[in-house]
Design an enzyme around this catalytic site. Sequence first.
Site, PDB file in Angstrom:
ATOM      1  CD  GLN A  96      -2.696  -1.228   2.550  1.00  0.00           C
ATOM      2  OE1 GLN A  96      -2.425  -0.513   3.504  1.00  0.00           O
ATOM      3  NE2 GLN A  96      -3.663  -2.136   2.602  1.00  0.00           N
ATOM      4  CG  HIS A 162      -2.860  -0.959   8.009  1.00  0.00           C
ATOM      5  ND1 HIS A 162      -3.506  -1.452   9.125  1.00  0.00           N
ATOM      6  CD2 HIS A 162      -3.467  -1.535   6.945  1.00  0.00           C
ATOM      7  CE1 HIS A 162      -4.449  -2.294   8.741  1.00  0.00           C
ATOM      8  NE2 HIS A 162      -4.442  -2.360   7.420  1.00  0.00           N
ATOM      9  CD  GLU A 255     -14.082   3.596  13.946  1.00  0.00           C
ATOM     10  OE1 GLU A 255     -14.233   2.662  14.750  1.00  0.00           O
ATOM     11  OE2 GLU A 255     -13.334   4.586  14.170  1.00  0.00           O
ATOM     12  CE1 TYR A 265     -12.557  10.405  17.876  1.00  0.00           C
ATOM     13  CE2 TYR A 265     -10.307  10.902  18.508  1.00  0.00           C
ATOM     14  CZ  TYR A 265     -11.609  11.310  18.285  1.00  0.00           C
ATOM     15  OH  TYR A 265     -11.964  12.621  18.505  1.00  0.00           O
ATOM     16  CE1 TYR A 276      -9.849  -7.517   6.567  1.00  0.00           C
ATOM     17  CE2 TYR A 276      -7.878  -7.508   7.913  1.00  0.00           C
ATOM     18  CZ  TYR A 276      -8.801  -6.842   7.129  1.00  0.00           C
ATOM     19  OH  TYR A 276      -8.664  -5.486   6.907  1.00  0.00           O
TER      20      TYR A 276
END
Length: 385
Positions: A96, A162, A255, A265, A276
Amino acid sequence: MPKPPAAATHQPRKPLARAFAAALVGALAWGTALAQPTRVTTEVVASGLQNPWAVAFLGDGRMLVTERPGRLRVVGPNGTLGEPVAGVPKVDAVGQGGLLDLITDRDFARNRVLYFCFSEPAAQGAGNSTALASARLSADATRLENVQVIFSQQPKVSSRLHFGCRLVQAADGSLFLTLGDRYHRMNDAQTLDNHHGKVVRVRPDGSAHPDNPFRNRPGALPEIWSLGHRNPQGATLGPDGHLWTSEHGPQGGDEINRPEAGKNYGWPVITYGENYGGGAIGQGLTEKPGMEQPLHQWTPSIAPAGMAFVTSERYGKAWQGSLLVGALKFRYLARLELDGTRVVKEDKLLPDLGQRVRDVREGPDGFIYVLTDDRNGQLLRLLPR
């Protein structure tokens, strides 16, 4: 002489009453028609972009687009793609990672400064992390000058996942940067001695903002603004002047948040998602004292990406104040209607697009622009119809 019967007295008024009623029904129908959500179609501005991640506007009709493999391109008003802009630092384009978000400075017309974030390789050995750089775009827009990495997420780890990496510039010129938990370091999101799973706030030189909540706490990194995040890949300033973010949950529990200074949070202690393949994360909690609830959550996951508020009048009054969020997984653009900070309705736009929506921005011309994440990605302009 006796009075006429009541029926005779009111009879002449019936046509007028019927006419008024018909006019009222017609007016209500017209008002309802006006209130119906605008439908949109897409116009291809540019294509042939390799996994584009972010678009920014130069103010003269041209745009800058980042490509995840590490290229920055100028898109002309007619959709022409320039050669890659020189001077982009080395990026670790794995998984990513790559060249990710990009914004222009609020005073770009004068100083030509821009900010971008990317996956930065470790100086020695394996590992990477999200980094934030500033630069000046040359007068001919062919190269970056005075490139400086002003912030690097710590610690660097070996991971392809991430990175987070959305940027927002606040009214005072400071910068919010979203940072992912790096996947296998998810528990770091609950501790203050690292930047994993955090939103940070820095000044344009990369120093910690003086109003940051943990600046004077022993053992805490001073750049941290909020904690308990998983992988926030969308961010924008709301009409209220506050930061809003979108965040990838695991399997479910995506979210929308409005991160505030010093607040937690919850990830990975509380989540509406699951592992998963199934199974609870941690104790399977969705709430806990001292941890914030999302303003909105999606289960199943839509994989939310770029986001923008609509301020333009081009799409009618019904759209103004709406929050647009790109959906990578289900390949549509979500339009969220809000009552304050509460999401009251979701309208799924471009359901037949068939491409992952990576970024969405409102341009200086008032039109909405969308980037699709593909090896042959497109820059699209949304047109009302």
